[in-house]
Motif scaffolding. Structure first.
Motif, PDB file in Angstrom:
ATOM      1  N   GLY A   1      -4.630   7.088  -4.391  1.00  0.00           N
ATOM      2  CA  GLY A   1      -5.220   8.095  -3.940  1.00  0.00           C
ATOM      3  C   GLY A   1      -6.673   8.228  -4.574  1.00  0.00           C
ATOM      4  N   LYS A   2      -7.051   7.447  -5.540  1.00  0.00           N
ATOM      5  CA  LYS A   2      -8.423   7.476  -6.221  1.00  0.00           C
ATOM      6  C   LYS A   2      -9.257   6.400  -5.914  1.00  0.00           C
ATOM      7  CE  LYS A   2      -5.826   9.195 -10.350  1.00  0.00           C
ATOM      8  NZ  LYS A   2      -5.525   8.953 -11.685  1.00  0.00           N
ATOM      9  N   GLY A   3      -9.018   5.709  -4.381  1.00  0.00           N
ATOM     10  CA  GLY A   3     -10.015   4.807  -3.997  1.00  0.00           C
ATOM     11  C   GLY A   3     -10.537   5.205  -2.927  1.00  0.00           C
ATOM     12  N   GLN A   4     -10.319   4.460  -1.748  1.00  0.00           N
ATOM     13  CA  GLN A   4     -10.717   4.671  -0.385  1.00  0.00           C
ATOM     14  C   GLN A   4     -10.411   5.935   0.260  1.00  0.00           C
ATOM     15  OE1 GLN A   4      -8.495   1.268   1.141  1.00  0.00           O
ATOM     16  NE2 GLN A   4      -9.163   2.513   3.180  1.00  0.00           N
ATOM     17  N   SER A   5      -9.592   6.395  -0.203  1.00  0.00           N
ATOM     18  CA  SER A   5      -8.998   7.863   0.341  1.00  0.00           C
ATOM     19  C   SER A   5      -7.950   8.407  -0.605  1.00  0.00           C
ATOM     20  CB  SER A   5      -8.213   7.612   1.737  1.00  0.00           C
ATOM     21  OG  SER A   5      -6.886   6.898   1.437  1.00  0.00           O
ATOM     22  N   GLU A   6      -7.636   9.753  -0.237  1.00  0.00           N
ATOM     23  CA  GLU A   6      -6.680  10.410  -1.104  1.00  0.00           C
ATOM     24  C   GLU A   6      -4.931   9.977  -0.899  1.00  0.00           C
ATOM     25  OE1 GLU A   6      -7.599  14.474  -0.717  1.00  0.00           O
ATOM     26  OE2 GLU A   6      -9.569  14.232  -1.599  1.00  0.00           O
ATOM     27  N   VAL A   7      -4.928   9.186   0.039  1.00  0.00           N
ATOM     28  CA  VAL A   7      -3.570   8.704   0.503  1.00  0.00           C
ATOM     29  C   VAL A   7      -2.947   8.218  -0.806  1.00  0.00           C
ATOM     30  CG1 VAL A   7      -2.022   6.988   1.784  1.00  0.00           C
ATOM     31  CG2 VAL A   7      -4.108   8.166   2.853  1.00  0.00           C
ATOM     32  N   GLN A   8      -1.528   8.646  -1.171  1.00  0.00           N
ATOM     33  CA  GLN A   8      -0.932   8.130  -2.192  1.00  0.00           C
ATOM     34  C   GLN A   8       0.354   7.261  -1.700  1.00  0.00           C
ATOM     35  OE1 GLN A   8      -0.517  12.141  -4.424  1.00  0.00           O
ATOM     36  NE2 GLN A   8      -2.033  11.472  -5.993  1.00  0.00           N
ATOM     37  N   GLY A   9       0.708   6.440  -2.535  1.00  0.00           N
ATOM     38  CA  GLY A   9       2.121   5.811  -2.199  1.00  0.00           C
ATOM     39  C   GLY A   9       3.171   6.319  -2.713  1.00  0.00           C
ATOM     40  N   LEU A  10       4.449   5.630  -2.807  1.00  0.00           N
ATOM     41  CA  LEU A  10       5.483   6.006  -3.346  1.00  0.00           C
ATOM     42  C   LEU A  10       5.458   6.454  -4.855  1.00  0.00           C
ATOM     43  CD1 LEU A  10       8.613   7.134  -2.922  1.00  0.00           C
ATOM     44  CD2 LEU A  10       9.298   4.513  -3.126  1.00  0.00           C
TER      45      LEU A  10
ATOM     46  N   TYR B   1       2.918   7.175  -6.622  1.00  0.00           N
ATOM     47  CA  TYR B   1       2.242   8.088  -6.903  1.00  0.00           C
ATOM     48  C   TYR B   1       2.534   9.275  -6.485  1.00  0.00           C
ATOM     49  CZ  TYR B   1      -0.743   4.279  -9.117  1.00  0.00           C
ATOM     50  OH  TYR B   1      -0.983   3.031  -9.965  1.00  0.00           O
ATOM     51  N   GLY B   2       3.690   9.573  -5.941  1.00  0.00           N
ATOM     52  CA  GLY B   2       4.021  10.899  -5.579  1.00  0.00           C
ATOM     53  C   GLY B   2       3.933  11.290  -4.104  1.00  0.00           C
ATOM     54  N   GLY B   3       3.570  10.181  -3.498  1.00  0.00           N
ATOM     55  CA  GLY B   3       3.157  10.450  -1.942  1.00  0.00           C
ATOM     56  C   GLY B   3       4.223  10.284  -0.780  1.00  0.00           C
ATOM     57  N   GLY B   4       5.556   9.814  -1.364  1.00  0.00           N
ATOM     58  CA  GLY B   4       6.527   9.619  -0.659  1.00  0.00           C
ATOM     59  C   GLY B   4       6.360   8.306   0.246  1.00  0.00           C
ATOM     60  N   LEU B   5       7.285   8.209   1.442  1.00  0.00           N
ATOM     61  CA  LEU B   5       7.252   7.048   2.054  1.00  0.00           C
ATOM     62  C   LEU B   5       6.402   7.311   3.251  1.00  0.00           C
ATOM     63  CD1 LEU B   5      10.819   5.709   1.572  1.00  0.00           C
ATOM     64  CD2 LEU B   5       8.905   4.580   0.682  1.00  0.00           C
TER      65      LEU B   5
ATOM     66  N   ILE C   1       0.906  -1.195   0.007  1.00  0.00           N
ATOM     67  CA  ILE C   1       0.015  -0.115   0.066  1.00  0.00           C
ATOM     68  C   ILE C   1       0.708   1.370  -0.201  1.00  0.00           C
ATOM     69  CG2 ILE C   1      -1.563   1.338   1.449  1.00  0.00           C
ATOM     70  CD1 ILE C   1      -2.802  -1.413   2.388  1.00  0.00           C
ATOM     71  N   GLY C   2       1.960   0.997   0.628  1.00  0.00           N
ATOM     72  CA  GLY C   2       2.802   2.356   0.736  1.00  0.00           C
ATOM     73  C   GLY C   2       3.656   2.587  -0.442  1.00  0.00           C
ATOM     74  N   PHE C   3       3.446   1.839  -1.367  1.00  0.00           N
ATOM     75  CA  PHE C   3       4.141   1.951  -2.780  1.00  0.00           C
ATOM     76  C   PHE C   3       3.043   2.366  -3.705  1.00  0.00           C
ATOM     77  CE2 PHE C   3       7.383  -0.127  -0.355  1.00  0.00           C
ATOM     78  CZ  PHE C   3       8.288   0.361  -0.739  1.00  0.00           C
TER      79      PHE C   3
END
Length: 446
Positions: A349-358, A360-364, A343-345
């Motif tokens: 950010g387009k599903g259950q939340s806006e959280v993005q993994g590495l 997709y530009g979200g870092g670690l 999930i961290g990778f």
């Protein structure tokens, strides 16, 4: 003021017959997974342990159901107490829950939510049983299930899914049970087998599955029921996230099965039915925490990585010397860890939340949160499960006697056998026919 009151009233959640019906169907699908697991495990053991393997899953239905009603639901989902446990006294025995009382923030009754979560609580200890095949007293197993559900599963479910649970508040993503179910069960399995030891004949005697058709039937039932397990965890069907999870469940499972088969063809020279079934389950495990956060392409990656790593992991028991009878550690622990950490990778950010993994530009940032949830659950379940097994072993005894294990646990523990060949011509039929010479009658093989 009147118009404001009308607006607020209109915005208040109302019971949705569609979502309620959907959740009840999903609950039934998840319940079906436990008999599916029983067949999956039952086919993988030797014939003399078949019934015991089936019963180790079925007894979980009875024990955990009663505990859930009496206090389990309150411990897991009641008012938070320090981020570690829940408790709502009015939920003890479900005494203060009305038929139309809604789960907070949703359009389904509390009763629909609690019965859906009950099915998760049932299958989680049943998953552990596959690691203990052939050698555990049924009475000791039943007591272990009751204690483990109380001390391990109910608190961990609160950490991960309960409002106020520390992992929930930290932002650990576990859509449907990668940590609470699969890592929890896999770590527990490892803890118990390190205490009770190996089967008689481990690494010496052949211990092949006695019925691969049963294994495939069980895997098919698990795959089918898993759609309720995963898609139902969104608790409704209003915004499409449940549909995304449904699609990702299918996609990741297919990818994992193919990856496992390719690995074993390269490594062992054959595409096996056991490999297909095990690969499918590995994919189902891995997508369980991640399917609401990744795209279908991401689900292919999650499934393929899990299928490959789980196929590699099942052989570790021979190298490291722990006897995980039916690869609970290799599939559920490893698959749960892989699916949770990826999930961290791959979080889009387009599903259950806006959280993005590495990727997709979200870092670690999310990866470290996932690590916290994964290793806290793994460590807690491993240690506490080992302690429970040690205490039971030193008091009532966990293992059957060696002679019972060799002869077969089914007859000793259940007074039954899985297959009755007495009326099916088990030996060569013989009949009397006139002798060709001398006029005397003699016995000849028919």
């Amino acid at each position: 003021m009147a118009s404001a009151a009308i607006t607020l009233a209109a915005e208040a959640p109302k019971l949705s017959a569609a979502n309620t019906g959907f959740m009840l169907i999903c609950s039934a699908l998840v319940l079906l997974m436990t008999p599916g697991l029983a067949f999956f495990y039952g086919g993988m053991v030797r014939v003399k342990s078949t019934l015991n393997m089936l019963m180790m899953s079925f007894i979980s239905i009875g024990i955990v159901t009663i505990l859930w009603v009496v206090y389990g639901f309150s411990l897991a989902f009641g008012t938070d107490k320090g981020g570690l446990i829940g408790w709502t006294s009015g939920w003890v025995g479900l005494s203060d829950i009305g038929t139309a009382d809604l789960w907070d923030g949703y359009t389904i009754p509390i009763l629909a939510f609690l019965v859906f979560q009950l099915m998760f609580a049932i299958i989680t200890p049943a998953l552990i049983s596959g690691a203990l095949a052939d050698r555990v007293k049924f009475s000791a197993w039943a007591l272990f299930v009751a204690l483990w559900a109380t001390i391990v599963y109910f608190p961990v479910a609160h950490w991960v899914w309960g409002a106020g649970g520390w992992a929930f508040e930290l932002g650990v993503i576990d859509f449907a049970g990668g940590t609470a179910v699969h890592i929890n069960a896999g770590a527990a399995a490892l803890g118990v087998i390190l205490v009770i030891g190996k089967r008689v004949g481990f690494k010496k005697d052949p211990m092949r599955p006695h019925s691969l058709p049963l294994v495939m039937l069980g895997a098919g039932l698990l795959w089918f029921g898993w759609f309720g397990f995963n898609a139902g965890s969104w608790l409704g069907n209003d915004d499409g996230v449940g549909s995304l999870m449904f699609v990702n469940t299918q996609v990741a499972t297919a990818a994992a099965m193919l990856a496992w088969l390719i690995y074993e063809k390269i490594r062992h020279g054959a595409f096996t039915t056991l490999g297909a079934a095990s690969g499918a389950v590995a994919g189902l495990v891995a997508i369980t925490p991640s399917g609401g956060a990744v795209t279908p392409v991401g689900a292919i990656a999650v499934g393929a990585i899990a299928g490959l790593l789980c196929a590699m992991a099942v052989g570790l028991k021979y190298k490291l010397g722990y006897d995980d009878s039916l690869d609970v550690v290799g599939v559920h622990l490893v698959g749960g860890v892989v699916g949770s950490l990826l999930i961290g990778f791959f979080a889009s950010g387009k599903g259950q939340s806006e959280v993005q993994g590495l990727f997709y530009g979200g870092g670690l940032d999310q990866f470290w949160k996932q690590c916290a949830g994964v290793f806290a659950v793994l460590g807690y379940s491993l240690v506490v499960s080992a302690i429970l097994a040690f205490l039971l072993d030193k008091t009532i005894g966990m293992r059957v006697p060696e002679d019972v294990e060799i002869a077969g646990i089914d007859q000793a523990e259940h007074a039954e056998t899985a297959y009755d060949f007495s009326g099916a011509g088990g030996g060569a039929a013989r009949t009397s026919v006139p002798a060709a010479v001398g006029g005397a009658s003699k016995k000849v093989d028919a």
